[in-house]
Scaffold this motif. Structure first.
Motif, PDB file in Angstrom:
ATOM      1  N   GLU A 298     -12.781   2.015  -1.512  1.00 58.73           N
ATOM      2  CA  GLU A 298     -13.964   2.385  -0.750  1.00 58.73           C
ATOM      3  C   GLU A 298     -14.349   3.801  -1.134  1.00 58.73           C
ATOM      4  O   GLU A 298     -13.488   4.650  -1.363  1.00 58.73           O
TER       5      GLU A 298
ATOM      6  N   LYS B 289      -4.837  10.896   8.971  1.00 59.06           N
ATOM      7  CA  LYS B 289      -4.764   9.542   9.512  1.00 59.06           C
ATOM      8  C   LYS B 289      -4.524   8.567   8.363  1.00 59.06           C
ATOM      9  O   LYS B 289      -4.854   8.869   7.213  1.00 59.06           O
TER      10      LYS B 289
ATOM     11  N   SER C  66      -6.220   6.173   7.571  1.00 59.03           N
ATOM     12  CA  SER C  66      -7.512   5.845   6.962  1.00 59.03           C
ATOM     13  C   SER C  66      -7.943   6.858   5.911  1.00 59.03           C
ATOM     14  O   SER C  66      -8.890   6.606   5.167  1.00 59.03           O
ATOM     15  N   ARG C  67      -7.265   8.012   5.836  1.00 54.79           N
ATOM     16  CA  ARG C  67      -7.560   8.959   4.753  1.00 54.79           C
ATOM     17  C   ARG C  67      -7.219   8.338   3.405  1.00 54.79           C
ATOM     18  O   ARG C  67      -7.859   8.629   2.385  1.00 54.79           O
TER      19      ARG C  67
ATOM     20  N   ASN D  54       0.851  -1.193   0.000  1.00 55.69           N
ATOM     21  CA  ASN D  54       0.000   0.000   0.000  1.00 55.69           C
ATOM     22  C   ASN D  54       0.885   1.241   0.000  1.00 55.69           C
ATOM     23  O   ASN D  54       1.717   1.411   0.903  1.00 55.69           O
TER      24      ASN D  54
ATOM     25  N   TYR E 248     -15.113   7.496  -1.212  1.00 48.06           N
ATOM     26  CA  TYR E 248     -14.654   8.620  -0.399  1.00 48.06           C
ATOM     27  C   TYR E 248     -14.636   9.863  -1.279  1.00 48.06           C
ATOM     28  O   TYR E 248     -14.091   9.830  -2.390  1.00 48.06           O
TER      29      TYR E 248
ATOM     30  N   GLN F 135      -8.956   4.596  -0.585  1.00 50.21           N
ATOM     31  CA  GLN F 135     -10.111   5.486  -0.538  1.00 50.21           C
ATOM     32  C   GLN F 135     -10.114   6.314  -1.827  1.00 50.21           C
ATOM     33  O   GLN F 135      -9.108   6.914  -2.193  1.00 50.21           O
TER      34      GLN F 135
ATOM     35  N   PHE G 153      -6.164   4.671   3.110  1.00 52.21           N
ATOM     36  CA  PHE G 153      -6.534   3.252   3.087  1.00 52.21           C
ATOM     37  C   PHE G 153      -7.414   2.944   4.278  1.00 52.21           C
ATOM     38  O   PHE G 153      -7.069   3.271   5.417  1.00 52.21           O
ATOM     39  N   ASN G 154      -8.553   2.321   4.006  1.00 48.10           N
ATOM     40  CA  ASN G 154      -9.457   1.887   5.056  1.00 48.10           C
ATOM     41  C   ASN G 154      -9.608   0.380   4.956  1.00 48.10           C
ATOM     42  O   ASN G 154     -10.019  -0.134   3.912  1.00 48.10           O
ATOM     43  N   ASN G 155      -9.231  -0.309   6.012  1.00 45.21           N
ATOM     44  CA  ASN G 155      -9.227  -1.780   5.992  1.00 45.21           C
ATOM     45  C   ASN G 155      -8.369  -2.313   4.848  1.00 45.21           C
ATOM     46  O   ASN G 155      -8.708  -3.326   4.218  1.00 45.21           O
TER      47      ASN G 155
END
Length: 335
Positions: free
Chosen positions: A264, A132, A134-135, A117, A266, A143, A137-139
């Motif tokens: 995901e 963060k 998660s901005r 990633n 976003y 994004q 990559f989420n799980n």
């Protein structure tokens, strides 16, 4: 989850680079975008990119700093998170030297020790507020925004985007993908930016996706999949030392990633903004000072008037939010 950053950089004032450039191109020509001054000149803002990473994204595993062998004098090359990447470290030798950023980008997955990633930055993309992981990559999934835009332009870049979509339509069936991922393509978080997606729901082909033009998350797996499918086309493109209307761009990999449902939903526009300095320099300066967004692009133009004065004001705005020297800078070589 490990996430790496990749950034490409060039210093057009380097005599060795100038000699190589002249040998293969002749000279800077502002009438041709692919060899214009704005394509290669350094803004002098790179230290703020590193300061932004240290201050606002300290969780990054490694930074891969990609150049043709150059480095700023102030850069601390011994920083444990820094990996200096020479073009020859990952580009097949038959294509070197290169002055085509699109070719540098399509080979990114070959960078040694690159995490699965990673987030790709141009050197005019800056982090100016807390981020963060998660901005991006989420799980473990990138994004991104899946929404269409019109591409009626005749510029070199517009032609390259059309090349991308032609290949995407060869590989993917739009109707099947939109049915499978309906909730992602028609997600309400996109707001008005999804208008064209709804209007063209009847059309059975993909068109160019919206491009936030800022830091972009990818997986190496995506790059490997595209290369497995289109190795012939990408190898032919890699022969272009300068940008060409026959090129593909990194948007091919981004669109492929979306078509594979490897994302995901976003709305990247909610915290990302590109500022063309030719028209919006004052807004860019204000946005940096006020940290209005998390990510900004300070987009140069070869015809920009008062370049030196504008960049001085831009630098002051960065200094106002990132005055502290980062550990990526040598203590005795501040600049």
């Amino acid at each position: 989850m490990d996430i790496d950053f990749v950034i490409t950089w060039v210093d057009m004032n380097d005599p060795i680079w100038q000699e190589s450039f002249a040998k293969h191109s002749g000279k800077i020509n502002n009438a041709k975008n692919e060899v214009s001054e704005a394509r290669f000149r350094d803004h002098g803002l790179l230290k703020y990119w590193f300061r932004g990473v240290e201050q606002f994204a300290p969780w990054v595993r490694k930074i891969h700093f990609v150049t043709c062998g150059q480095k700023p004098e102030w850069l601390n090359v011994d920083h444990p998170k820094l990996n200096l990447v020479h073009h020859e470290d990952y580009i097949p030798p038959q294509f070197l030297p290169l002055f085509n950023s699109s070719v540098l980008e399509v080979h990114l997955h070959r960078i040694p020790d690159l995490a699965e990633n990673f987030v790709y930055f141009n050197d005019d993309f800056f982090i100016i507020n807390d981020l963060k992981p998660s901005r991006f990559f989420n799980n473990g999934v990138p994004q991104d925004i899946a929404a269409f835009r019109m591409n009626m332009g005749m510029s070199l870049w517009s032609k390259c985007l059309k090349n991308n979509i032609r290949l995407i339509n060869q590989r993917f069936d739009k109707s099947a993908i939109m049915k499978r991922d309906h909730a992602k393509w028609y997600n309400p978080i996109y707001g008005s930016r999804a208008r064209l997606t709804y209007l063209l729901s009847w059309y059975n082909k993909f068109i160019t996706l919206r491009t936030p033009h800022n830091a972009q998350p990818y997986t190496k797996t995506t790059f490997e999949e595209v290369w497995n499918y289109a190795e012939k086309e990408l190898m032919e493109m890699s022969e272009h030392k300068f940008r060409s209307p026959e090129d593909f761009t990194q948007e091919l990999f981004r669109t492929w990633q979306i078509c594979q449902s490897n994302f995901e939903a976003y709305n990247t526009y909610q915290d990302t903004k590109m500022f063309p300095l030719l028209f919006r320099s004052k807004k860019a300066i204000k946005a940096i000072r006020e940290q209005t967004y998390s990510l900004v692009c300070i987009n140069d133009n070869e015809h920009m008037p008062n370049f030196d004065q504008t960049m001085m004001e831009i630098e002051k705005s960065f200094e106002s939010i990132l005055p502290k020297q980062s550990q990526f800078e040598l203590a005795d070589r501040l600049s």
